[in-house]
Design an enzyme around this catalytic site. Sequence first.
Site, mmCIF file in Angstrom:
data_model
loop_
_atom_site.group_PDB
_atom_site.id
_atom_site.type_symbol
_atom_site.label_atom_id
_atom_site.label_comp_id
_atom_site.label_asym_id
_atom_site.label_seq_id
_atom_site.Cartn_x
_atom_site.Cartn_y
_atom_site.Cartn_z
ATOM 1 N N ARG A 61 9.267 42.123 6.178
ATOM 2 C CA ARG A 61 7.898 41.914 5.697
ATOM 3 C C ARG A 61 7.428 43.028 4.781
ATOM 4 O O ARG A 61 6.500 42.839 4.005
ATOM 5 C CB ARG A 61 6.955 41.668 6.872
ATOM 6 C CG ARG A 61 7.253 40.316 7.545
ATOM 7 C CD ARG A 61 6.436 40.077 8.791
ATOM 8 N NE ARG A 61 6.633 41.082 9.812
ATOM 9 C CZ ARG A 61 7.565 41.033 10.767
ATOM 10 N NH1 ARG A 61 8.387 40.021 10.830
ATOM 11 N NH2 ARG A 61 7.655 41.985 11.666
ATOM 12 N N GLU A 98 10.320 49.629 19.340
ATOM 13 C CA GLU A 98 9.545 49.387 20.557
ATOM 14 C C GLU A 98 10.233 48.484 21.576
ATOM 15 O O GLU A 98 9.936 48.546 22.749
ATOM 16 C CB GLU A 98 8.143 48.868 20.221
ATOM 17 C CG GLU A 98 8.089 47.600 19.404
ATOM 18 C CD GLU A 98 8.115 47.835 17.893
ATOM 19 O OE1 GLU A 98 7.659 46.946 17.177
ATOM 20 O OE2 GLU A 98 8.607 48.880 17.419
#
Length: 174
Positions: A61, A98
């Site tokens: 992105r 994460e």
Amino acid sequence: MAGLNYKALIREVPDFPKPGILFYDITTLLKDAIAMRSLTDELAAQYQGQRIGKVVGIESRGFIFGGILAARLGAGFVPVRKPGKLPADCYEVKYSLEYGSNSLAVHRDAISMGERVLIVDDLLATGGTAEATVGLVRQLGGEIVGLDFLVELKGLDGRAKLAGYSVHSTIVYP
């Protein structure tokens, strides 16, 4: 167009890509022509005059805003991709994120020594991806002007891994 609430245009998807993760889906913002124009106008204005030679977009992105900003700033665009996606000689780095680990690669000839670089991605979470990209840019000899993110998850403290660099986030979640 000024004063648009970009946060209201982002869809929140619970338990994606795995249970316990709240995913901020920017596709709902991207499909809004007025919001896209406003956001890219704001970002381009912020970096005008900073003599940026390359905009580095992080897969995938980061390619969206990175490509637009490069064109608007008169800079080249450099994709940082997953290993095996670039056809020429690359530098590669492994990093933690994460919810797992990953690797990134960049062409060895993508950035010239001392070239001024802006790094762009959609999300700053724990900072692992951005930190890895900073390492790749530095390995190529680039001078990092700043890092720009559409969304920052402040509670995950990713900014701490980018200490010493100028970091801008358009939308910040606690």
